[in-house]
Design an enzyme around this catalytic site. Structure first.
Site, short mmCIF file in Angstrom:
data_model
loop_
_atom_site.label_atom_id
_atom_site.label_comp_id
_atom_site.label_asym_id
_atom_site.label_seq_id
_atom_site.Cartn_x
_atom_site.Cartn_y
_atom_site.Cartn_z
N LYS A 13 0.82 -1.22 0.00
CA LYS A 13 0.00 0.00 0.00
C LYS A 13 0.85 1.25 0.00
O LYS A 13 0.60 2.18 -0.75
CB LYS A 13 -0.92 0.05 1.23
N ARG A 88 -9.53 1.36 9.03
CA ARG A 88 -9.12 -0.01 9.33
C ARG A 88 -10.21 -0.77 10.06
O ARG A 88 -10.03 -1.95 10.33
CB ARG A 88 -7.89 0.03 10.22
N ARG A 127 11.64 -7.03 4.47
CA ARG A 127 11.67 -5.61 4.81
C ARG A 127 12.36 -5.41 6.16
O ARG A 127 13.15 -4.49 6.33
CB ARG A 127 10.24 -5.06 4.86
N ARG A 136 11.20 -1.98 12.01
CA ARG A 136 10.14 -1.35 12.79
C ARG A 136 9.82 -2.20 13.99
O ARG A 136 9.98 -3.41 13.95
CB ARG A 136 8.88 -1.26 11.91
N ARG A 147 -0.92 -8.67 13.32
CA ARG A 147 -1.39 -7.69 12.34
C ARG A 147 -2.23 -8.35 11.25
O ARG A 147 -3.22 -7.79 10.81
CB ARG A 147 -0.20 -6.92 11.74
N1 LIG Z 1 -6.37 3.45 10.99
C1 LIG Z 1 -5.72 2.91 12.05
N2 LIG Z 1 -6.42 2.52 13.14
C2 LIG Z 1 -5.82 1.97 14.20
N3 LIG Z 1 -4.49 1.75 14.27
C3 LIG Z 1 -3.74 2.13 13.21
C4 LIG Z 1 -4.31 2.74 12.05
N4 LIG Z 1 -3.32 3.02 11.16
C5 LIG Z 1 -2.18 2.59 11.72
N5 LIG Z 1 -2.41 2.05 12.96
C6 LIG Z 1 -1.41 1.47 13.89
O1 LIG Z 1 -0.13 1.57 13.27
C7 LIG Z 1 0.42 0.25 12.99
C8 LIG Z 1 1.20 0.30 11.67
O2 LIG Z 1 0.37 0.71 10.61
P1 LIG Z 1 0.88 0.67 9.08
O3 LIG Z 1 2.14 1.41 8.94
O4 LIG Z 1 -0.27 1.07 8.22
O5 LIG Z 1 1.23 -0.86 8.92
P2 LIG Z 1 1.04 -2.04 7.93
O6 LIG Z 1 2.42 -2.37 7.44
O7 LIG Z 1 0.50 -3.09 8.86
O8 LIG Z 1 0.10 -1.69 6.83
C9 LIG Z 1 -0.81 -0.66 13.00
O9 LIG Z 1 -0.49 -2.01 13.26
C10 LIG Z 1 -1.65 -0.01 14.12
O10 LIG Z 1 -1.16 -0.32 15.40
#
Ligand SMILES: Nc1ncnc2c1ncn2[C@@H]1O[C@H](COP(=O)(O)OP(=O)(O)O)[C@@H](O)[C@H]1O
Length: 191
Positions: A13, A88, A127, A136, A147
């Protein structure tokens, strides 16, 4: 142009959102990046979100809804935006509908990147190894399993939510990066 990207962790994404933002001259809004910045800056939101994120769980809906609500008012969103990592949950999607209605804005499309779970695990492990400055906090096997589970339980229902609204476009996220971008652009232009 106002778009949403849906897809499990590691689906690509962020990569594709950056390319589309560039292509259409719109803002890329990643709630994950915004929350990681808040953690790094040790703001109140960051301090509250740090452990939740490290476990691979979701921070509370009201926190991310408030962040997005303010962010879409910024001048760089005037031409549109692409939401990457938000909504989400169905509650976040409903809050977004309300927020956009208040601002008299519409969504143009919701792009779903579909990728098999096995491929996702390989991508995230790669990654984690390649990230300069170390992985991360949530790029480890335990958090990743969480996740993916959270995605399947809480976020995957949004596919039906947006399909019912006639907004969903599903793209095969397992092709090469350029091919995925090309397919997304085709899907958007065919609207
Ligand atoms: N819209 C959201 N609602 C709740 N938590 C979020 C949201 N966006 C991000 N997070 C938090 O940030 C973390 C990392 O998000 P992101 O960078 O989008 O990861 P991913 O690689 O899982 O797509 C999520 O696992 C969650 O803890």
């Amino acid at each position: 142009m106002r778009l949403i990207f849906l897809g499990p962790p590691g689906a690509g994404k962020g990569t594709q959102a950056a390319r589309l933002a560039d292509h259409y001259g719109i803002a890329q809004l990643s709630t994950g990046d915004m929350l990681r910045a808040a953690v790094a800056a040790e703001t109140n939101i960051g301090l509250a979100a740090k452990d939740i994120m490290a476990r691979g769980e979701l921070v509370p809906d009201e926190v991310v809804v408030e962040i997005i609500s303010q962010r879409v008012e910024e001048p760089d969103c005037a031409n549109g935006f692409i939401l990457d990592g938000f909504p989400r949950t169905v509650a976040q999607a409903a809050a977004l509908d309300e927020l956009l209605a208040q601002k008299r804005l519409d969504l143009d499309a919701v792009l779903e990147l579909s990728v098999d779970d096995g491929v996702l695990i390989q991508r995230i492990e790669k990654r984690a190894k390649e990230t300069v400055g170390g992985p991360r906090d949530d790029d480890n096997a335990e958090a990743l399993k969480n996740r993916l589970g959270v995605y399947n339980r809480q976020t995957a229902p949004l596919v039906a939510y947006y399909r019912e609204r006639g907004l969903l476009k599903t793209v095969d996220g397992m092709a090469g990066i350029d091919d995925v971008t090309a397919e997304i652009l085709r899907a958007l232009e065919a609207r």
